[in-house]
Design a protein around this motif. Structure first.
Motif, mmCIF file in Angstrom:
data_model
loop_
_atom_site.group_PDB
_atom_site.id
_atom_site.type_symbol
_atom_site.label_atom_id
_atom_site.label_comp_id
_atom_site.label_asym_id
_atom_site.label_seq_id
_atom_site.Cartn_x
_atom_site.Cartn_y
_atom_site.Cartn_z
ATOM 1 N N ASP A 8 5.826 -18.549 2.792
ATOM 2 C CA ASP A 8 4.509 -19.027 3.177
ATOM 3 C C ASP A 8 3.732 -17.903 3.862
ATOM 4 O OD1 ASP A 8 2.457 -20.937 3.533
ATOM 5 O OD2 ASP A 8 3.110 -21.268 5.607
ATOM 6 N N GLY A 9 2.556 -17.599 3.345
ATOM 7 C CA GLY A 9 1.714 -16.568 3.924
ATOM 8 C C GLY A 9 2.030 -15.155 3.479
ATOM 9 N N ARG A 10 3.067 -14.973 2.662
ATOM 10 C CA ARG A 10 3.434 -13.631 2.180
ATOM 11 C C ARG A 10 2.781 -13.379 0.820
ATOM 12 N NH1 ARG A 10 9.652 -12.204 2.099
ATOM 13 N NH2 ARG A 10 9.197 -11.670 4.280
ATOM 14 N N PHE A 11 2.180 -12.213 0.677
ATOM 15 C CA PHE A 11 1.545 -11.816 -0.578
ATOM 16 C C PHE A 11 2.269 -10.621 -1.180
ATOM 17 C CE2 PHE A 11 -1.807 -14.198 1.441
ATOM 18 C CZ PHE A 11 -2.545 -14.758 0.398
ATOM 19 N N ARG A 12 2.049 -10.425 -2.481
ATOM 20 C CA ARG A 12 2.554 -9.251 -3.184
ATOM 21 C C ARG A 12 1.388 -8.272 -3.339
ATOM 22 N NH1 ARG A 12 6.034 -11.964 -8.204
ATOM 23 N NH2 ARG A 12 7.169 -13.513 -6.929
ATOM 24 N N LEU A 13 1.431 -7.173 -2.609
ATOM 25 C CA LEU A 13 0.366 -6.177 -2.662
ATOM 26 C C LEU A 13 0.674 -5.126 -3.718
ATOM 27 C CD1 LEU A 13 -2.167 -4.673 -1.515
ATOM 28 C CD2 LEU A 13 -0.563 -3.511 0.037
ATOM 29 N N MET A 14 -0.295 -4.870 -4.593
ATOM 30 C CA MET A 14 -0.235 -3.750 -5.530
ATOM 31 C C MET A 14 -1.162 -2.661 -5.015
ATOM 32 S SD MET A 14 -0.653 -5.863 -9.089
ATOM 33 C CE MET A 14 -1.896 -6.959 -8.389
ATOM 34 N N GLU B 34 -4.252 4.838 1.091
ATOM 35 C CA GLU B 34 -4.608 4.254 2.382
ATOM 36 C C GLU B 34 -3.639 3.167 2.831
ATOM 37 O OE1 GLU B 34 -8.487 5.832 0.642
ATOM 38 O OE2 GLU B 34 -6.638 4.908 -0.093
ATOM 39 N N CYS B 35 -3.065 2.435 1.872
ATOM 40 C CA CYS B 35 -2.190 1.308 2.216
ATOM 41 C C CYS B 35 -0.706 1.669 2.234
ATOM 42 C CB CYS B 35 -2.444 0.141 1.270
ATOM 43 S SG CYS B 35 -4.025 -0.688 1.582
ATOM 44 N N ASN B 36 -0.380 2.952 2.091
ATOM 45 C CA ASN B 36 1.028 3.350 2.126
ATOM 46 C C ASN B 36 1.705 3.031 3.452
ATOM 47 O OD1 ASN B 36 0.501 4.366 -0.389
ATOM 48 N ND2 ASN B 36 1.207 6.431 0.040
ATOM 49 N N VAL B 37 0.910 2.940 4.508
ATOM 50 C CA VAL B 37 1.463 2.645 5.826
ATOM 51 C C VAL B 37 2.157 1.293 5.856
ATOM 52 C CG1 VAL B 37 -0.658 1.577 6.684
ATOM 53 C CG2 VAL B 37 0.906 2.685 8.298
ATOM 54 N N LEU B 38 1.799 0.398 4.932
ATOM 55 C CA LEU B 38 2.361 -0.951 4.901
ATOM 56 C C LEU B 38 3.748 -0.996 4.270
ATOM 57 C CD1 LEU B 38 -0.882 -2.740 3.672
ATOM 58 C CD2 LEU B 38 0.039 -2.775 5.996
ATOM 59 N N MET B 39 4.159 0.090 3.645
ATOM 60 C CA MET B 39 5.399 0.109 2.870
ATOM 61 C C MET B 39 6.439 0.980 3.565
ATOM 62 S SD MET B 39 5.857 1.201 -1.154
ATOM 63 C CE MET B 39 4.683 2.523 -0.905
ATOM 64 N N PRO B 40 7.552 0.415 4.025
ATOM 65 C CA PRO B 40 8.593 1.243 4.640
ATOM 66 C C PRO B 40 9.279 2.130 3.615
ATOM 67 C CG PRO B 40 9.355 -1.013 4.411
ATOM 68 C CD PRO B 40 7.910 -1.017 4.014
ATOM 69 N N VAL B 41 9.835 3.224 4.064
ATOM 70 C CA VAL B 41 10.576 4.117 3.177
ATOM 71 C C VAL B 41 11.699 3.366 2.470
ATOM 72 C CG1 VAL B 41 12.128 6.106 3.146
ATOM 73 C CG2 VAL B 41 10.001 6.223 4.423
ATOM 74 N N SER B 42 12.260 2.370 3.134
ATOM 75 C CA SER B 42 13.389 1.624 2.566
ATOM 76 C C SER B 42 12.989 0.704 1.421
ATOM 77 C CB SER B 42 14.059 0.788 3.656
ATOM 78 O OG SER B 42 13.131 -0.139 4.214
ATOM 79 N N HIS B 43 11.681 0.483 1.229
ATOM 80 C CA HIS B 43 11.225 -0.417 0.162
ATOM 81 C C HIS B 43 11.061 0.399 -1.120
ATOM 82 C CE1 HIS B 43 9.477 -4.012 -1.529
ATOM 83 N NE2 HIS B 43 8.368 -3.379 -1.849
ATOM 84 N N ARG C 18 15.208 4.846 -6.668
ATOM 85 C CA ARG C 18 14.655 5.117 -5.347
ATOM 86 C C ARG C 18 13.166 5.481 -5.370
ATOM 87 N NH1 ARG C 18 18.281 5.911 -1.337
ATOM 88 N NH2 ARG C 18 17.295 7.779 -0.469
ATOM 89 N N VAL C 19 12.469 5.000 -6.363
ATOM 90 C CA VAL C 19 11.013 5.156 -6.413
ATOM 91 C C VAL C 19 10.378 4.185 -5.423
ATOM 92 C CG1 VAL C 19 8.969 4.773 -7.858
ATOM 93 C CG2 VAL C 19 10.959 5.957 -8.791
ATOM 94 N N PRO C 20 9.443 4.626 -4.580
ATOM 95 C CA PRO C 20 8.769 3.685 -3.686
ATOM 96 C C PRO C 20 8.186 2.506 -4.470
ATOM 97 C CG PRO C 20 8.232 5.926 -3.066
ATOM 98 C CD PRO C 20 9.020 6.018 -4.351
ATOM 99 N N ALA C 21 8.454 1.294 -3.985
ATOM 100 C CA ALA C 21 8.089 0.073 -4.726
ATOM 101 C C ALA C 21 6.656 -0.333 -4.395
ATOM 102 C CB ALA C 21 9.075 -1.044 -4.405
ATOM 103 N N ALA C 22 5.714 0.505 -4.797
ATOM 104 C CA ALA C 22 4.315 0.359 -4.388
ATOM 105 C C ALA C 22 3.550 -0.697 -5.169
ATOM 106 C CB ALA C 22 3.604 1.706 -4.524
ATOM 107 N N LYS C 23 4.156 -1.275 -6.206
ATOM 108 C CA LYS C 23 3.444 -2.276 -6.990
ATOM 109 C C LYS C 23 3.822 -3.703 -6.602
ATOM 110 C CE LYS C 23 0.819 0.380 -9.440
ATOM 111 N NZ LYS C 23 0.942 1.589 -8.608
#
Length: 763
Positions: free
Chosen positions: A645-651, A733-742, A748-753
Motif C-alpha cells: 500500500d502506497g508503494r510505487f514502481r519508479l522508472m 536526478e532520481c538516482n538518489v532514491l535507489m540504493p546501491v544494493s538494488h 548487478r546492473v542497477p535496477a533503475a526501471k
C-alpha cells in the motif's frame, strides 16, 4: 496551454517523431552552442565510410548511408563537442568547486570544452593549471603507493578500441582487475543472460536482417530518444507490412509514428508513418509475465494442433537438435495461470493472445529490447524468457531473425571486446602474459556496484575515470558524493566539466582530451581510431575538426603518460610508439584477439564495418550444455520487491534533450515537458487516490529499506498515460532514491526501471 510559469509548459505533444521538430531542435542547439563553422562539414561526414563515428549511440553504420546519416541527438552530440565555449584556467580562477556544485548538470557542460590539465587546490577550493609532465609524474607517484587491488580504472563507453585496449593493459600491468565500465550500468544483463542461454553475450542479428524479417517484437526501448537512426529501418519495415508489436510501459512517440526528415513529401505534407502494429503498456517489471503469456499461448496452440493432427506450431526439429530443457519450461508455461499472468503483466489475456498470434504467423522474428528489460532485479529472468520465446519457433541463427539489443554509448560493446572487464574469464590473461611478459591479476575485480560499495565504505584508494560522469550516473548519490571526496586520489579524463569533477579526492586531477571529431595529429601524422556497434561490426573513424585547444592531448597519449609514470619499463610495450602510430595498437589488438581482429588495419575502413563474429548467429552454442538453453524463471515479476500500500514502481527516464548524464536542454518534446526536469509522470487514477492534482508538487521518497529516507523534493505532477502503480521521473536526478544494493541478480546492473518509492506532498 498547460503552463505553470512563463518558462514551464507541460502541454501534450501531438506531433510525430522526427519531422520539423527535429530540424528545429538541431538549429537551436547549433546556434546556442556557437558551434564552430566546421559543424556543417562534419555533419556530412558523420557515420559515413571514411568519416567519424557518432560520439552518441552505438546504432549501426550502413555501408550505403543516407545523405544525412545522423539523427537529432547525434547532431546535438556533435554540436555539443564542437561548441565555441571554453573552460580555461581563468574560468576556474573565478569559481570554487563548492559554488560549481550548486550548478545544474546542463550548466556545467554548457560552460564549454576543457582546455588545460588541472589539479585541485584544497586551500582555495579551486582547480589550478599544471603541466602535463607534472600531472603524470604526481599521478604515477601516488599510484605506486597504493594497493593495486583497491584502485578503480573506470571506462566510459565512448572511448575507442585503441584507448580501451591501452587502458585495460595499463590496469592489469599495474596489478588491478578493477575495470568497471558503462556496460555494468546498462547491458551487463545481456552479457550474462544471453551468454548463459545461447552462449553469445551480444545480439545475433545484422542490420540487414531488418530487410527480411516478418515481425518485430519490441521490449523496453525508446528509439525516438535513445537511437533515432533506428527509426529509418523501423519505418521501412512498417511500410512493407512487417508487424511491429511493442511492449513498453510508456507510449513513446518514436514507436507510434515517424516523419522522415529526409523525405521531402512527408516533410512538405506533414504526413507520418505509423510504426507499432500493436502497443501494449506492460507494467514496469511485468515483462516476465507478458512473455510467459506469449509462450503459454504458443505452447497451447501447438498442443492443440498436434492433437488434431495438424502441422506443429513449435519448431520441434530445432528444439530437439539445438536446445535443452524444453520440457521443463513447457510444463511451467502450461501450469502458470492466466490470472497470475494478467496481474503481474498488467495486460489482459486477450491482448497477449493477439500478439502471440502474430508471432505464430511470422517465419522470421526479430526481438528488440533495451534497458527496460535489463535494469530490474530479475533482469536475467527477463532475458531468459526472451530467449525461451524465440527458441520456440527457431528464431535464432537464421536470416531475418534473432536478438537485437540496442546498446547505448558508441563503443560500450567494443570495450568489452578488447579487455575492459572485471571478470578474469572474459580476458585473455594467458595471451597477455605471453605477449607482454608480465603476470596479470587472476582474481575477479570490482564491477560498478563493487566500486560504489568500496568507495562508500572507504576501502577504495583511487579512482581513475576514462571519460564519463560516474559519480552522477550511479545509484545512492547521497552516500556516494561525500564518500567520493574522501578518496586519496581521483583522476578524470574528459572533454567537458561534469559533476564527478566537482567531487575531488584528496589529490585530484582533471585531464582534458581531444574529442573524436577533432584532428588527432601524432608523430606519424593524423590518426584514426575504431569502435564497435550494437551489431558487432567494427569501423574506422577519423576526426578532421580543429582541436578545441592546442594544449589538449589525445586519450591514448594521456593513458600512455600515466602508464609510463606508473609502471616499470617493459621492452615489449613501447607506449611512445603506440601514441605515435595507433596502427601499432591495432596490431597489438590483433595479436591478442586473432580470431576477431585478423587483418585489423586492412579491414577497418570497409564500408559498413567488418563483423567480429557471433557464434549463436550461426547456431553454434557456446553454453555449458553445448546447446541453446530453455530456463524456467525464478519469479513472475522482475521488480524484486513486493507491492505494498502506497508503494510505487519508479522508472527513471531520459528526456529527448539528453544522452546518458549529458543534458542538452530542458525540452522533452515527445513528452510535452518544457522548461524543467523536476517532474513526475503519474497515472490519473493514482493521482485521484492520492488526492493530488495536475501541477501539484510532491516528493518521491525511497522505499527500498536500506538507504535511509532519501527523497527528491518538489516534483511537479504531470498526468500521463502510464500504467497504474508506476511512475516516471528523470535520470540521473532520481538516482538518489535507489540504493546501491538494488541491482539485478547475477549481472548487478542497477535496477533503475523499477525502483520502490512512496509519494508525499511537498512540504
Amino acid at each position: 496551454m498547460r503552463k505553470t510559469t512563463d518558462d514551464i509548459d507541460t502541454s501534450p505533444y501531438t506531433g510525430p517523431a522526427g519531422g520539423w521538430g527535429s530540424m528545429k531542435s538541431l538549429a537551436e542547439i547549433t546556434l546556442r552552442e556557437k558551434s564552430r563553422p566546421e559543424i556543417a562539414r562534419e555533419l556530412t561526414r558523420q557515420n559515413k565510410p571514411g568519416g567519424f563515428m557518432c560520439v552518441s549511440c552505438a546504432w549501426g553504420k550502413p555501408a550505403h548511408p543516407h545523405i544525412a546519416e545522423f539523427c537529432e541527438n547525434g547532431a546535438k552530440a556533435t554540436a555539443w563537442e564542437l561548441t565555441g565555449y571554453r573552460v580555461t584556467p581563468e574560468f576556474f580562477a573565478q569559481h570554487t568547486l563548492t559554488e560549481l556544485r550548486g550548478w545544474k548538470d546542463f550548466d556545467l557542460e554548457q560552460a564549454g570544452r576543457l582546455t588545460h590539465p588541472m589539479k585541485y587546490d584544497a586551500p582555495t577550493d579551486k582547480y589550478v593549471a599544471v603541466s602535463w609532465a607534472e600531472a603524470f609524474a604526481d599521478i604515477g607517484a601516488q599510484l605506486k603507493g597504493f594497493d593495486p587491488t583497491k584502485v578503480v580504472f573506470y571506462a566510459s563507453g565512448r572511448a575507442s578500441l585503441e584507448t580501451s585496449y591501452m587502458w585495460s593493459l595499463m590496469a592489469r600491468m599495474y596489478g588491478s582487475q578493477n575495470l568497471p565500465d558503462s556496460s555494468n550500468m546498462c547491458h551487463e544483463t545481456t552479457s550474462v543472460g544471453l551468454k548463459q542461454a545461447i552462449g553469445s553475450p551480444v545480439g545475433t542479428i545484422h542490420l540487414s536482417d531488418y530487410d527480411t524479417c516478418d515481425a518485430i517484437f519490441y521490449f523496453g526501448q525508446n528509439p525516438g530518444v535513445n537511437s533515432p537512426r533506428f527509426l529509418h529501418p523501423l519505418r521501412a519495415c512498417a511500410k512493407r507490412g512487417v508487424q511491429i508489436v511493442v511492449f513498453n510501459p510508456l507510449k513513446e512517440r518514436g514507436l507510434e509514428r515517424f516523419t522522415d526528415p529526409q523525405n521531402p513529401i512527408e516533410m512538405a505534407t506533414g504526413k507520418s508513418t505509423p510504426i507499432a502494429s500493436q502497443y501494449h503498456q506492460v507494467k514496469a517489471g511485468g515483462d516476465i509475465a507478458a512473455l510467459m503469456g506469449l509462450c503459454k499461448y504458443v505452447i497451447a496452440a501447438d498442443d492443440a494442433a498436434r492433437a488434431a493432427g495438424q502441422p506443429a506450431i513449435i519448431d520441434h526439429d530445432f528444439i530437439a537438435t539445438h536446445t535443452v530443457r524444453f520440457d521443463d519450461f513447457a510444463a511451467k508455461a502450461r501450469a502458470t495461470g492466466w490470472e497470475e499472468i494478467e496481474r503481474e503483466s498488467g495486460l489482459s489475456r486477450a491482448e497477449i493472445e493477439e500478439s502471440a498470434r502474430i508471432y505464430i504467423k511470422a517465419e522470421r522474428v526479430i526481438c528488440v529490447y533495451g534497458m527496460g528489460l535489463t535494469q530490474h532485479v530479475h533482469g536475467i529472468d527477463n532475458l531468459h524468457m526472451l530467449v525461451n520465446f524465440m527458441l520456440l519457433r527457431g528464431n535464432v541463427g537464421k536470416p531475418g531473425a534473432g536478438f537485437g539489443p540496442v546498446r547505448g554509448h558508441s563503443n560500450v560493446q567494443g570495450q568489452r571486446t578488447v579487455g575492459i572487464t572485471e571478470k578474469p574469464e572474459l580476458a585473455p590473461l594467458d595471451r597477455l602474459k605471453e605477449l607482454y611478459d608480465f603476470e596479470p591479476p587472476r582474481e575477479k575485480g570490482w564491477d560498478t556496484v563493487d566500486a560504489c560499495e568500496h568507495i562508500i565504505d572507504g576501502s577504495a584508494q583511487a579512482f581513475l575515470g576514462l571519460g564519463g560522469n560516474l559519480a552522477r550516473a550511479v545509484p545512492d548519490t547521497a552516500r556516494i558524493e561525500p564518500a567520493w571526496q574522501r578518496l586519496p586520489l581521483t583522476v578524470s579524463i574528459a572533454t567537458k566539466l561534469n559533476r564527478t569533477h566537482l567531487l575531488p579526492g584528496k589529490t585530484c586531477y582533471l585531464l582534458p582530451c581531444l574529442g573524436r571529431i577533432e584532428t588527432d595529429e601524432q608523430a606519424t601524422g593524423p590518426q584514426a581510431v575504431t569502435m564497435e556497434d550494437s551489431f558487432s561490426r567494427i569501423y574506422g573513424s577519423r576526426g578532421r575538426a580543429t582541436p578545441a585547444a592546442a594544449t589538449l592531448l589525445s586519450e591514448p597519449a594521456i593513458v600512455a603518460g600515466i602508464a609510463k609514470a606508473t609502471l616499470a619499463p617493459n621492452p615489449k610495450v613501447d607506449w611512445d610508439a603506440w601514441v605515435g602510430d595507433y596502427g601499432l595498437v591495432r596490431d597489438a589488438i590483433e595479436a591478442t584477439y586473432p580470431d576477431k581482429f585478423a587483418r585489423f588495419n586492412d579491414r577497418m575502413w570497409i564500408p559498413g564495418g567488418f563483423w567480429k563474429g557471433v557464434p549463436a548467429a550461426h547456431r553454434e552454442w557456446q553454453t555449458e550444455s553445448g546447446r541453446a538453453e530453455f530456463n524456467v524463471p525464478t519469479a513472475m515479476s522482475a521488480t524484486g520487491f513486493e507491492d505494498a500500500d502506497g508503494r510505487f514502481r519508479l522508472m527513471t527516464l531520459r528526456s529527448n534533450d539528453q544522452f546518458n548524464t549529458t543534458v542538452y536542454g530542458y525540452h522533452d518534446r515527445f513528452r510535452g515537458i518544457k522548461g524543467t526536469r523536476d517532474v513526475v509522470l503519474m497515472n490519473r487514477a493514482d493521482m485521484a487516490r492520492l488526492g493530488v492534482a495536475e501541477h501539484d508538487k510532491v516528493d518521491l521518497v525511497g522505499d527500498a529499506g536500506d538507504n535511509g529516507d532519501t527523497r527528491v523534493g518538489g516534483l511537479l505532477v504531470v498526468p500521463y498515460d502510464i500504467p497504474e502503480g508506476c511512475l516516471g521521473a528523470y535520470y540521473p536526478e532520481c538516482n538518489v532514491l535507489m540504493p546501491v544494493s538494488h541491482h539485478a541478480e547475477q549481472s548487478r546492473v542497477p535496477a533503475a526501471k523499477s525502483v520502490p518509492v512512496r509519494v508525499e506532498r511537498a512540504a
